[in-house]
Design a protein around this motif. Structure first.
Motif, PDB file in Angstrom:
ATOM      1  N   GLU A  12     -47.936 -14.639  10.187  1.00  0.00           N
ATOM      2  CA  GLU A  12     -48.144 -15.523   8.921  1.00  0.00           C
ATOM      3  C   GLU A  12     -47.680 -14.931   7.854  1.00  0.00           C
ATOM      4  O   GLU A  12     -47.512 -15.517   6.537  1.00  0.00           O
ATOM      5  N   TRP A  13     -47.337 -13.559   7.847  1.00  0.00           N
ATOM      6  CA  TRP A  13     -47.009 -12.939   6.742  1.00  0.00           C
ATOM      7  C   TRP A  13     -45.687 -13.149   5.850  1.00  0.00           C
ATOM      8  O   TRP A  13     -45.680 -13.203   4.771  1.00  0.00           O
ATOM      9  N   VAL A  14     -44.725 -13.316   6.718  1.00  0.00           N
ATOM     10  CA  VAL A  14     -43.333 -14.014   6.185  1.00  0.00           C
ATOM     11  C   VAL A  14     -42.951 -15.163   6.737  1.00  0.00           C
ATOM     12  O   VAL A  14     -43.371 -15.684   7.789  1.00  0.00           O
ATOM     13  N   LYS A  15     -42.068 -15.897   6.144  1.00  0.00           N
ATOM     14  CA  LYS A  15     -41.757 -17.411   6.562  1.00  0.00           C
ATOM     15  C   LYS A  15     -40.068 -17.309   6.584  1.00  0.00           C
ATOM     16  O   LYS A  15     -39.550 -16.741   5.635  1.00  0.00           O
TER      17      LYS A  15
ATOM     18  N   VAL B 270     -52.332  -9.221   2.414  1.00  0.00           N
ATOM     19  CA  VAL B 270     -52.031 -10.023   1.156  1.00  0.00           C
ATOM     20  C   VAL B 270     -53.024  -9.576   0.197  1.00  0.00           C
ATOM     21  O   VAL B 270     -54.238  -9.173   0.528  1.00  0.00           O
TER      22      VAL B 270
ATOM     23  N   GLY C 171     -35.703 -10.588  -5.348  1.00  0.00           N
ATOM     24  CA  GLY C 171     -36.939 -11.132  -5.724  1.00  0.00           C
ATOM     25  C   GLY C 171     -37.558 -10.766  -6.991  1.00  0.00           C
ATOM     26  O   GLY C 171     -36.912 -10.243  -7.826  1.00  0.00           O
ATOM     27  N   HIS C 172     -39.082 -10.943  -7.099  1.00  0.00           N
ATOM     28  CA  HIS C 172     -39.557 -10.778  -8.198  1.00  0.00           C
ATOM     29  C   HIS C 172     -39.142  -9.180  -8.499  1.00  0.00           C
ATOM     30  O   HIS C 172     -39.346  -8.910  -9.915  1.00  0.00           O
TER      31      HIS C 172
ATOM     32  N   LEU D   8     -36.717  -5.622   6.308  1.00  0.00           N
ATOM     33  CA  LEU D   8     -38.329  -5.699   6.457  1.00  0.00           C
ATOM     34  C   LEU D   8     -38.621  -5.279   8.168  1.00  0.00           C
ATOM     35  O   LEU D   8     -39.428  -4.884   8.379  1.00  0.00           O
TER      36      LEU D   8
END
Lengths: 133, 161
Positions: B158-161, B97, B33-34, B11
């Motif tokens: 804020e996009w990823v944690k 988002v 992931g999904h 990323l």
């Protein structure tokens, strides 16, 4: 699909019934890597999947309550994503706004730890048709 | 272990990259992931459109009697494809988002056939990108689903944690 069982996709995603609330089933999906979207957040499609399952099951429960045995097909869904989905259990519950003879309209909301802070909401329209013999 | 390269994720590299390569993105970021569970793969792209696909499998079925896919995986595919169409049009990755996504199910998908989503970003504003998409199972003129949505372009922190 009966209102007591979930389809393979829902089970594979870890969805299950988590009781009833005001006549509608609550669907819960535990967090797993299978639900992860961007790092640290739940995938919008996984959230959509939970919303849809809650919509289906809410309508099935309502039709069952009315003694109606019809085939249900989704016509469309429109989802608003309100907050980022966190890596924790998500819940969803649908509310049948109207179940007519040919179409049913359902509103669904999804939340996580705080029910007053929904993660996503949507409306779904379903087509109702007689079951094939 | 203390060199910065060791901690950079795929990323990070896409965030820093000058352009946007949908094929590489799919290979690296849709593998887990999904998206990985659904089995999304790259199918093609142009200047403002992208195609992703996934194969039918038992685990993704919504109606065990007919073998018809659940609609959840189709939402996921359209979400990813429309999202990537924004970066394809912009020519770079930009954190965003999903604000909303509407999907019309025009017919049930044929059991055992792969699903292909073609998505297009038709307008980008300073803080919003407008997208549309079609999912089909082989013939784009006989679609399974139509999608329309809006992405909000957001602050990267804020996009990823």
């Amino acid at each position: 699909m009966k209102s007591t069982e979930l389809p393979p996709y829902a089970r594979a995603m870890g969805m299950e019934f988590a009781g009833h609330d005001n006549g509608s089933p609550v669907i819960a999906m535990v967090w797993s890597a299978r639900a992860m979207g961007r790092p640290g957040f739940m995938h919008g499609g996984a959230i959509g999947g939970v919303l849809e399952m809650a919509g289906f099951t809410a309508l099935e429960a309502e039709l069952e309550r009315q003694g109606i045995d019809m085939r249900i097909k989704p016509i469309n869904i429109s989802t608003e994503y309100l907050r980022g989905g966190l890596p924790e259990t998500i819940y969803a519950r649908g509310e049948v706004v109207r179940a007519g003879r040919r179409v049913a309209n359902v509103r669904i909301e999804a939340w996580q730890s705080d029910r007053s802070r929904p993660v996503a909401s949507c409306w779904m329209n379903f087509q109702l048709s007689p079951k094939k013999a | 272990m203390d060199s910065p390269e060791d901690t950079s994720t795929p990323l990070d590299r896409f965030v820093q990259a000058a352009g946007f390569n949908p094929r590489d993105w799919t290979a690296h970021l849709n593998a887990h992931g999904h998206s990985g569970f659904i089995g999304m793969r790259y199918h093609g792209h142009g200047t403002d459109w992208i195609e992703l696909a996934f194969d039918w499998r038992e685990e993704l079925v919504g109606d065990p009697e007919t073998g018809v896919l659940a609609s959840g995986p189709i939402i996921s595919l359209l979400d990813n494809a429309t999202s990537m169409s924004v970066w394809t049009r912009m020519g770079r990755f930009c954190p965003q988002v999903t604000l909303d996504l509407r999907i019309d199910y025009t017919r049930a998908a044929a059991p055992r056939k792969p699903i292909i989503a073609r998505a297009e970003c038709y307008q980008v504003r300073r803080s919003m990108a407008f997208v549309r998409g079609i999912a089909h199972d082989g013939d784009i003129t006989d679609p399974v689903a139509h999608a329309a949505g809006i992405f909000m372009l957001v602050d990267g922190q804020e996009w990823v944690k």
